[in-house]
Design an enzyme around this catalytic site. Structure first.
Site, mmCIF file in Angstrom:
data_model
loop_
_atom_site.group_PDB
_atom_site.id
_atom_site.type_symbol
_atom_site.label_atom_id
_atom_site.label_comp_id
_atom_site.label_asym_id
_atom_site.label_seq_id
_atom_site.Cartn_x
_atom_site.Cartn_y
_atom_site.Cartn_z
ATOM 1 N N GLY A 156 13.395 -7.875 2.028
ATOM 2 C CA GLY A 156 13.261 -6.540 1.435
ATOM 3 C C GLY A 156 14.611 -5.841 1.454
ATOM 4 O O GLY A 156 15.654 -6.491 1.530
ATOM 5 N N HIS B 252 -0.829 8.621 4.412
ATOM 6 C CA HIS B 252 -0.478 9.383 3.217
ATOM 7 C C HIS B 252 -1.731 10.078 2.682
ATOM 8 O O HIS B 252 -2.758 9.434 2.514
ATOM 9 C CB HIS B 252 0.092 8.423 2.174
ATOM 10 C CG HIS B 252 0.904 9.113 1.137
ATOM 11 N ND1 HIS B 252 0.351 9.906 0.184
ATOM 12 C CD2 HIS B 252 2.239 9.135 0.918
ATOM 13 C CE1 HIS B 252 1.312 10.385 -0.590
ATOM 14 N NE2 HIS B 252 2.465 9.945 -0.163
ATOM 15 N N SER C 210 1.346 9.879 -6.271
ATOM 16 C CA SER C 210 2.475 10.687 -5.821
ATOM 17 C C SER C 210 2.010 11.992 -5.198
ATOM 18 O O SER C 210 1.085 12.652 -5.671
ATOM 19 C CB SER C 210 3.397 10.991 -6.994
ATOM 20 O OG SER C 210 4.298 11.993 -6.588
ATOM 21 N N ARG D 194 2.165 15.955 5.225
ATOM 22 C CA ARG D 194 1.249 14.820 5.063
ATOM 23 C C ARG D 194 0.225 14.698 6.182
ATOM 24 O O ARG D 194 -0.967 14.519 5.920
ATOM 25 C CB ARG D 194 2.063 13.512 5.040
ATOM 26 C CG ARG D 194 2.840 13.310 3.779
ATOM 27 C CD ARG D 194 3.669 12.049 3.870
ATOM 28 N NE ARG D 194 4.437 11.863 2.634
ATOM 29 C CZ ARG D 194 5.288 10.878 2.427
ATOM 30 N NH1 ARG D 194 5.495 9.986 3.358
ATOM 31 N NH2 ARG D 194 5.931 10.775 1.290
#
Lengths: 639, 250, 246
Positions: free
Chosen positions: A44, A268, A286, A332
């Protein structure tokens, strides 16, 4: 309990630490670098950038990933952007401010020195990526554009449409492919690390399985770098990719590396709710949607009416009610926790009852549908594709989901674990985000670790290893390889009645329930009792078909779930031990009168690093206390 | 919902393959196509039959791992990747043909899984801008016209899934190569290596056994990242100009 | 609709290896895009020829003298005419050879077709370029034998008008009076139209001229051009058969 953790933080003033450290670090001369073999696991942002840069420096690098190409690592899915303290917007940003925001965002559970270095390096990352051709958004004048993100007060986020992670990863991937072409890096795709090999207590190699042929073999090196991402899939359902797993870090942990803060997980708030038990993955929407959407649930429990039939006075806009100042824009963790709370009260919406409305009807009335379409058109389209509902006409349903893990293997300032030679980068380590990660900071950390930190700090270890080459002929390698083979044979020989997915789903439900958005001692103790039983059942009753010497996806999954079943216990134990609430870790017993996270800086201002002590033994807790010289510890408030 | 599946099964690259019939029963219409296969696999595993192997990872349409040719269409009907395809797009009791991506350059691994590493080889041949880490100039010292930056981003959006090759009757990799050549060739940073890049990437594409473009634009029609076929015109031009410079030795 | 061949063996032949010469010009031709350039370039030459030939033929509507004079003008060019003919023949042959080489490579690149076809964008015209091209080749050979070499009907060679020029006008009328000849001609032209309707846009794309602004214009322009060619050419046998031109 005798181990003392030395984070090796350089002395001197905060802003001089990194340059001082580099100045004092050991070096490996260019002509000696090709003599060192390095293993990088994971491709990654952190892994690819590290492998490419180390190859470019002249080291002899082997890079491994389980995906079919390094370009597919899950960094690719990051949408929002990458922070950097460039202050191009002239809005008062600085390295110190980025440092401060990150420390505060992490609820004062990260190391000052590491975070300051991260903020400093953020400047170089943008330069590097632009030079590589990463197509960041630009202003009409041709200069780089920024946006604000995640509740900070400056615009410091660089972005490439909603695909910043993809573009940054492709930049690192292309650099990696160049080094592969140069011959300094050898790539092993579709290859999974099964174990770490120690020789005289030093990390000197790995055991891997070729996922196409099933062949198991070992690779020796002078140092091992893990950049294998987070463990969010312990919850089964998360926004992580299906393949994300804890195996590499867990295996390293069992070989002696300390696992730090495993209970720090980030949830989230705006994901599409689970629609049924068959579901394999959650999709993130989003966070920007909360700018115009109003969150509500019916006041009445189990209200069967469709949302348009529920009059305003029978709706509970709970975020606006409880947090009048921030309303729907609370951070959040708070948004997530409150959604769980109303659903637990039986007021959740949708077929499963696990969802809250995110209603755009007021925004549409105020701004018109076309404005909303302009702002969020692609998100509404995505929502419709997945749920078959038109969010212009009926409110969206959202529910929180796991999407990042702040905990990871413990590393010092050189990104080396307590196991000499074993280095850990990116989400796989614990170092920079404390108890909660700020938006647009994950990409920053991955690239900082890979491009700039490890290429310089690894020499401190390598310089002590001249002439100490390990070989796969050594008995340590043979033994580790044999162990891995036995484990696979055991998995295949059980031939029980339940599929791997069934176990994974059961484990996920349990830890989500007991160690998810809100935790309490009772629930955690319950989980700690159930997990060993689940694990025992797994090893007696799992059904893995096929054999080991072939492409066998069920077998891959089985190995990963077996590790999750062990790791989950440590995560719950860590959550139970941390008798405070901070960031993503919310203990119901520890909250202010207003229901906010109540930190206990007197007793818990430390990193909880766990040492593996054997299969049926409680792991040892080793604490690294966190000192704050440059920021003042304070309570977050969003009322 | 219930479906009749005709799935390509192949033990490994060295064995012959064939279509096998499966019933997908009681599939919720909200399930994605891959979740439908998950459901089938769970029932296969329960009955002791080897599950169907297929590639997938992020399941949100960006990593490019998932593949499959569904009723002759790579990634199935509609826009986006297979993981973003939902069963409500099909009618109850439909027969669905599921095949792997087929191309000589993408050899089969197992069932619906193929080896797409040829794409990595193409990028290795020149799909990058060489930047020694740490030597990059200040990011804003090089302005890029917004139009160029936006166009470069459109090309860079390619997810490398290989559906363009699968859809092309000639298994051409032109759309993939043109996306990378255009992305880097449109930016000022990419000019130094522009000519060598396009020549090396095109030659590598040919060496790996991809076919040539006959301008059917099947690739553009199914591309989940909506990469435009006009990038292929740009590739043709770049390649011809670079070759002409080589021929004329200028 | 299903071509499914059950229990068939997957192709195991390794991907063919293509090599490149050190000479950049040869290497260009060896590459897929290079060959495509050659096909497109020769295609463009042939398109120009088809249009020029059409302009010449349409002079039949201006009467016998005009078209016969045009024919004389061409023949009087002497060596230049031969130069043009050789050039056109070379373009024609190159167009075909490069296409066949590409087709062979393409066949190797797609060793196995799908059980179900799911075309999304390609057209009948684009998919049948090879076959329409080969039939056009047959048509062109017959056409040359008939009107240029005049071997199908030897009496064509002995037709002269009042000025003593070769009487192209009467030759055309005589030729097309035969409904079979006219039909074959129309079929040939239809295939050419099909070929051009994809070919023109394809040339623009392959030569790298295409871009987003002109793409849709090029596609529709190519089809329009192809049908103009069809109507132009076919108007001759039609008017002859209908007795409008005598």
């Amino acid at each position: 309990m005798s181990m003392i953790l030395d984070p090796k933080i350089p002395s001197g003033p905060l802003e001089k630490k990194w340059s001082k450290h580099r100045g004092e670090s050991k070096l490996v001369a260019p002509n000696n670098r090709p003599k060192f073999d390095l293993i990088v696991v994971g491709s990654g942002l952190a892994g690819a950038s590290a492998a490419a840069t180390l190859g470019e420096l002249g080291y002899n690098v082997k890079c491994f990933c389980f995906q079919d190409s390094p370009r597919r690592a899950h960094s690719i899915a990051a949408q929002g952007g990458i922070n950097a303290a460039k202050n191009y917007q002239n809005d008062g940003d600085s390295v110190f401010r980025l440092f401060y925001d990150t420390i505060k965002g992490g609820d004062f559970r990260s190391r000052e020195a590491n975070v300051y270095r991260l903020a400093e390096i953020s400047l170089n990352i943008i330069d590097q990526c632009v030079a590589q051709g990463v197509p960041f958004a630009r202003e009409y004048g041709g200069l780089l554009a920024n946006r604000s993100f995640g509740g900070v007060q400056v615009s410091r986020t660089f972005y490439a449409r909603g695909q910043t992670g993809q573009q940054l990863l492709l930049g690192a991937y292309q650099a990696l492919q160049h080094e592969i072409a140069e011959g300094t890096v050898k790539m092993y795709p579709r290859t999974e690390m099964l174990d770490l090999v120690l020789v005289n207590g030093h990390a000197k190699g790995i055991v891997v399985r070729n996922l196409v042929t099933g062949e198991i073999n070992t690779h020796a090196a002078d140092a091992v770098i893990l950049a294998t991402g987070g463990y969010g899939n312990v919850f089964y359902l998360s926004t992580n990719a299906k393949g994300c797993n804890v195996t590499a870090t867990w295996r390293a942990h069992k070989r002696g590396a300390l696992f730090a803060n495993p209970c720090f997980t980030q949830i989230h708030p705006t994901c599409i709710p689970v629609s049924g038990p068959y579901q394999a993955k959650l999709t993130l929407m989003s966070e920007s949607l909360r700018n115009d959407g109003r969150v509500w649930v019916p006041k009445k429990k189990g209200d069967p009416r469709s949302p348009d039939q529920i009059p305003k006075e029978e709706r509970d806009y709970y975020l606006e009610r409880k947090y009048p100042a921030f309303g729907n824009l609370v951070p959040r963790d708070i948004a997530s926790r409150n959604a769980k709370e109303v659903c637990d009260q039986g007021r959740g919406v949708g077929p499963s009852g696990l969802g809250v409305y995110l209603d755009f009807s007021d925004a549409i009335q105020r701004h018109g549908e076309s404005t909303i379409r302009e702002r969020y058109g692609n998100l509404f389209e995505m929502y419709q594709n997945i749920t078959n509902e038109n969010a212009y006409k009926t409110p969206m349903r959202i529910y929180p989901a796991v999407h990042y893990t702040m905990g990871g293997l413990w590393v010092d300032y050189n990104l080396m674990t307590n196991v000499p030679g074993l280095h850990v980068l990116g989400e796989a380590n614990f170092s920079d985000h404390g108890a909660n990660r700020l938006g647009a900071s994950a990409l920053m950390q991955g690239l900082s670790d890979g491009y700039f930190v490890i290429p310089s700090t690894i020499a401190n270890y390598l310089a002590t290893q001249m002439g100490k080459k390990a070989s796969t002929e050594q008995p340590e390698f043979k033994a580790a390889e044999n162990e891995a083979r036995c484990r696979i044979n055991r998995l295949l020989s059980i031939k029980g009645k339940k599929t791997v997915t069934t176990f994974h789903r059961e484990l996920g439900l349990l830890v989500w329930d007991k160690c998810g958005m809100a935790r309490d001692a009772q629930g955690l103790q319950e989980a700690l009792q159930k997990i060993p039983a689940m694990r025992a059942e797994f090893w007696e009753n799992v059904n893995v078909l096929g054999d080991g010497a072939e492409f066998n996806q069920a077998l891959e999954h089985a190995g990963r779930v077996a590790d999750f079943l062990e790791f989950a216990e440590l995560m719950c134990l860590d959550a139970l031990e941390r008798n405070e609430s901070c960031g993503g870790h919310f203990r119901l017993e520890f909250q202010t009168k207003e229901g906010e996270a109540l930190r206990d800086d007197e007793h818990y201002c430390h990193v909880a690093a766990w040492e593996y002590a054997g299969p049926h033994t409680r792991p040892n807790l080793i604490k690294e206390s966190l000192g704050f010289e440059y920021v003042k510890l304070s309570q977050r408030s969003y009322k | 919902m219930n479906f009749k599946l005709k799935v390509w099964r192949q033990k490994d690259g060295a064995s012959p393959g064939s279509f096998k019939d499966y019933d997908a029963k009681d599939v919720p219409s909200e399930a994605s196509f891959l979740e439908m296969l998950d459901i089938v696999n769970e029932s296969l595993a329960a009955s002791g039959e080897d599950p169907i192997a297929f590639d997938s990872d992020c399941r949100e349409g960006i990593c490019g791992t998932c593949s499959l040719v569904i009723n002759g269409i790579p990634h199935g009907p509609g826009k986006g990747t297979t993981c973003q395809l939902y069963m409500r797009r099909f009618a109850d009791s439909d027969t669905i043909w599921i095949e792997p991506f087929r191309a000589a350059a993408f050899p089969p691994i197992k069932d619906l899984v193929v080896d797409r590493s040829a794409f990595d080889r193409i990028i290795e041949a020149g799909g990058y801008i060489v930047v020694r880490t740490g030597s990059a100039p200040e990011a804003n010292s090089l302005p890029v016209a917004k139009h160029d930056a936006d166009l470069a981003m459109e090309a860079a959006a390619c997810i490398g899934c290989g559906a363009c090759v699968a859809a092309c009757p000639n298994s051409a990799a032109m759309l993939f190569v043109s996306a990378k050549v255009s992305h880097l060739g449109l930016l000022p940073q990419g000019q130094a290596e522009r000519e060598s890049r396009v020549i090396h990437m095109v030659r590598k594409m040919d060496e790996l056994g991809f076919g040539s473009c006959r301008n059917h634009y099947e690739c553009e029609a199914i591309c989940p990242a909506e990469v435009s076929a006009t990038f292929m015109a740009r590739l043709n031009q770049d390649y011809a100009l670079a070759s002409a410079k080589k021929v004329l030795a200028v | 609709m299903l071509i499914a061949s059950f229990m068939s063996v997957a192709s195991l032949s390794p991907a063919p290896v293509r090599k490149f010469s050190k000479n950049p010009l040869i290497a260009f031709y060896q590459s897929s895009i290079g060959k495509k350039y050659v096909v497109a370039g020769t295609g463009l030459i042939l398109i120009v020829y088809v249009l020029g030939h059409l302009v010449g033929n349409l002079q039949i509507f201006s009467g016998q003298e005009r078209i016969n004079a045009y024919s004389k003008f061409l023949h009087d060019l002497g060596p230049i005419l031969w130069l043009v003919r050789v050039f056109l023949l070379a373009a024609f042959v190159t167009h075909i050879v490069a296409t066949i080489q590409l087709a062979q490579e393409n066949r190797l690149a797609k060793p196995r077709k799908y059980a179900v076809t799911g075309y999304q964008r390609s057209t009948m015209a684009s998919r049948t370029m090879l076959i329409s091209g080969l039939i056009i080749l047959c048509f062109v050979i017959y056409h040359l034998l008939q009107f240029t070499l005049q071997v199908t009907d030897p009496k064509f060679r002995h037709m002269h008008d009042s000025l003593g020029h070769h009487d192209v006008y009467r030759m055309l009328i005589l030729g097309f009076k035969n409904p079979f000849v006219s039909l074959f001609y129309t079929v040939g032209l239809f295939l050419l139209t099909n070929h051009l309707s994809h070919g023109f846009a394809s040339v623009v794309q392959t030569l790298g001229i295409n871009n987003r602004k002109i793409a849709s214009f090029v596609a529709s322009g190519g089809q329009t051009l192809a049908w103009v060619v069809f109507i132009g050419y076919v108007s001759i046998p039609v008017t002859i058969l209908l007795g409008i031109i005598k």
